[in-house]
Scaffold this motif. Structure first.
Motif, PDB file in Angstrom:
ATOM      1  N   ASN A   1      97.352  28.102 -20.122  1.00  0.00           N
ATOM      2  CA  ASN A   1      97.869  28.076 -21.208  1.00  0.00           C
ATOM      3  C   ASN A   1      97.111  27.361 -22.516  1.00  0.00           C
ATOM      4  O   ASN A   1      97.089  27.615 -23.800  1.00  0.00           O
ATOM      5  CB  ASN A   1      99.121  27.617 -21.329  1.00  0.00           C
ATOM      6  CG  ASN A   1     100.235  28.603 -20.595  1.00  0.00           C
ATOM      7  OD1 ASN A   1      99.993  29.896 -20.697  1.00  0.00           O
ATOM      8  ND2 ASN A   1     101.257  28.060 -20.220  1.00  0.00           N
TER       9      ASN A   1
ATOM     10  N   GLN B   1     102.551  39.884 -23.936  1.00  0.00           N
ATOM     11  CA  GLN B   1     103.330  40.869 -24.723  1.00  0.00           C
ATOM     12  C   GLN B   1     102.507  41.988 -25.101  1.00  0.00           C
ATOM     13  O   GLN B   1     101.281  41.882 -25.291  1.00  0.00           O
ATOM     14  CB  GLN B   1     103.951  40.183 -25.896  1.00  0.00           C
ATOM     15  CG  GLN B   1     103.039  39.946 -26.934  1.00  0.00           C
ATOM     16  CD  GLN B   1     103.330  39.138 -28.505  1.00  0.00           C
ATOM     17  OE1 GLN B   1     104.492  39.328 -28.407  1.00  0.00           O
ATOM     18  NE2 GLN B   1     102.367  38.974 -29.355  1.00  0.00           N
TER      19      GLN B   1
ATOM     20  N   HIS C   1     102.000  36.941 -31.459  1.00  0.00           N
ATOM     21  CA  HIS C   1     102.295  35.636 -31.632  1.00  0.00           C
ATOM     22  C   HIS C   1     101.452  34.525 -31.325  1.00  0.00           C
ATOM     23  O   HIS C   1     100.562  34.558 -30.231  1.00  0.00           O
ATOM     24  CB  HIS C   1     103.489  35.552 -30.475  1.00  0.00           C
ATOM     25  CG  HIS C   1     104.432  34.412 -30.351  1.00  0.00           C
ATOM     26  ND1 HIS C   1     104.023  33.241 -30.187  1.00  0.00           N
ATOM     27  CD2 HIS C   1     105.837  34.204 -30.885  1.00  0.00           C
ATOM     28  CE1 HIS C   1     105.365  32.536 -30.163  1.00  0.00           C
ATOM     29  NE2 HIS C   1     106.001  33.064 -30.549  1.00  0.00           N
TER      30      HIS C   1
ATOM     31  N   LYS D   1     101.467  32.180 -29.626  1.00  0.00           N
ATOM     32  CA  LYS D   1     101.358  31.119 -28.307  1.00  0.00           C
ATOM     33  C   LYS D   1     101.527  32.264 -27.342  1.00  0.00           C
ATOM     34  O   LYS D   1     101.964  31.806 -26.004  1.00  0.00           O
ATOM     35  CB  LYS D   1     102.441  30.320 -28.318  1.00  0.00           C
ATOM     36  CG  LYS D   1     102.282  28.933 -29.175  1.00  0.00           C
ATOM     37  CD  LYS D   1     103.196  27.963 -29.168  1.00  0.00           C
ATOM     38  CE  LYS D   1     102.988  26.814 -29.941  1.00  0.00           C
ATOM     39  NZ  LYS D   1     103.990  25.610 -29.910  1.00  0.00           N
ATOM     40  N   LYS D   2     101.233  33.437 -27.448  1.00  0.00           N
ATOM     41  CA  LYS D   2     101.419  34.579 -26.289  1.00  0.00           C
ATOM     42  C   LYS D   2     100.071  35.332 -26.359  1.00  0.00           C
ATOM     43  O   LYS D   2      99.518  35.715 -27.311  1.00  0.00           O
ATOM     44  CB  LYS D   2     102.501  35.321 -26.630  1.00  0.00           C
ATOM     45  CG  LYS D   2     104.029  34.647 -26.529  1.00  0.00           C
ATOM     46  CD  LYS D   2     104.848  35.906 -26.593  1.00  0.00           C
ATOM     47  CE  LYS D   2     106.262  35.124 -26.499  1.00  0.00           C
ATOM     48  NZ  LYS D   2     107.344  36.200 -26.788  1.00  0.00           N
TER      49      LYS D   2
ATOM     50  N   SER E   1      98.298  38.600 -26.055  1.00  0.00           N
ATOM     51  CA  SER E   1      98.845  40.229 -26.299  1.00  0.00           C
ATOM     52  C   SER E   1      97.876  41.309 -25.645  1.00  0.00           C
ATOM     53  O   SER E   1      96.752  41.004 -25.311  1.00  0.00           O
ATOM     54  CB  SER E   1      98.744  40.492 -27.904  1.00  0.00           C
ATOM     55  OG  SER E   1      99.662  39.471 -28.515  1.00  0.00           O
TER      56      SER E   1
END
Length: 335
Positions: free
Chosen positions: A31, A63, A72, A74-75, A77
């Motif tokens: 992360n 996502q 987003h 913090k995601k 994609s």
């Protein structure tokens, strides 16, 4: 510390029957990557999910997006580049995996051209299997050069204090000698010098040039290209103030670690540069296409079908390619 205005980095999934998806997911499963950039995988959510389960990365979240307004910070994609799922077997390329690799590459390149993403990191493709409408090139380098209307580009392999560029690229060895002209070498060295300045922040680049023949021609005994083409070209550039040196015999140059005395080395053909580079820096090496108006990097390895789907692939080179893209963007922006 999380960076402000994180760059959007497009990641093309490559041939999904190779190790591309594995090294991508292993890299993005950390992360901390999200502190530095916003990764967008061009491929298929179903493929990412299958590899997520196969690799035991159950905590890896992503996502699927339809548009960039859904990003987003913090995601990770994923952009679905085909409407239907792709059947595939790790280790066995097929027309379907080649089609997805090509479609993902074209989609990402279009988004880069339109400014939706700031750079591209390409996972490995099977060059033959990827051929088709929109991609009829011997490799990524030639594709991006044409797609972004660059007059010329340069294959540039980088890893810490080792940087090796190639004057000629994906051409048969028997054709190399016909391509080695003063004009070509000056163009390639000009691109290399500019890249070292604008992409790596080196103010006065010092560049070594390798010889074409064994022992750099041995004063004409083993070939005349060094005396008739390469050496006069180097002297011409020196008179203009360029810090260019050579030609050096390739074997001794790498064997004695002489590359450490220079900011970069220009090899004259593909294997002359890539064999020593991959021997010295295979796990950490990054392939960067210099001379383009955009930033494109990739790991320095191929599809590795023999270990695909076995959770054996080392993601270090891909991770280095991702961070190299971010670093080059920041250097170009003067950050």
């Amino acid at each position: 510390m999380e960076q402000k205005n994180k760059p959007r980095i497009g990641i093309t999934i490559g041939d999904i029957s190779g190790i591309g998806p594995e090294v991508i997911l292993k890299t993005l499963a950390d992360n901390r990557v999200l502190h530095y950039c916003q990764p967008i995988i061009y491929g298929m959510g179903s493929v990412v999910n299958r590899y997520r389960k196969m690799l035991g990365l159950e905590n890896f979240g992503f996502q699927q997006i339809q548009g960039f307004d859904q990003l987003h910070p913090k995601k990770v994609s994923v952009v679905n580049c085909l409407e239907e799922d792709v059947e595939f077997t790790p280790g066995t390329p097929s027309p379907a995996t080649g089609n997805l690799a090509r479609t993902a590459l074209l989609r990402a390149a279009q988004d880069l051209k339109e400014g939706h993403i700031q750079a591209i990191v390409t996972a490995p493709i099977d060059k033959d299997n990827t051929q088709g409408e929109g991609f009829q090139f011997p490799g990524h380098t030639e594709f991006f050069t044409t797609y972004f209307d660059a007059p010329e580009s340069l294959m540039f392999l980088v890893s810490n204090d080792l940087r090796v560029a190639t004057a000629t690229g994906h051409i048969p060895l028997k054709e190399v000698v016909n391509h080695i002209t003063p004009e070509l070498l000056i163009r390639k060295l000009t691109i290399l010098d500019k890249s070292l300045r604008q992409d790596f922040g080196i103010q006065k680049p010092k560049i070594a040039v390798l010889g074409l023949n064994p022992h750099a021609g041995e004063n004409g005994l083993l070939g005349k290209e060094e005396e008739e083409i390469i050496r006069p070209m180097i002297e011409q550039l020196k008179e203009k103030g360029n810090l260019v040196f050579g030609p050096f015999p390739a074997d001794g140059f790498f064997g004695t670690r002489s590359y450490k005395k220079f900011d970069a080395t220009l090899a004259l053909y593909h294997d002359q540069g890539l064999i020593p580079f991959k021997t010295l820096a295979f796990e950490t090496g990054v392939n960067f296409t210099a001379g383009l108006p955009i930033v494109r990097t990739s790991p320095d390895h191929g599809t590795a079908y023999d270990i695909a789907g076995q959770n054996k692939a080392d993601e270090t080179s891909f991770r280095e390619a991702l961070f190299a893209a971010v670093d080059i963007l920041r250097t170009r922006a003067g950050v």
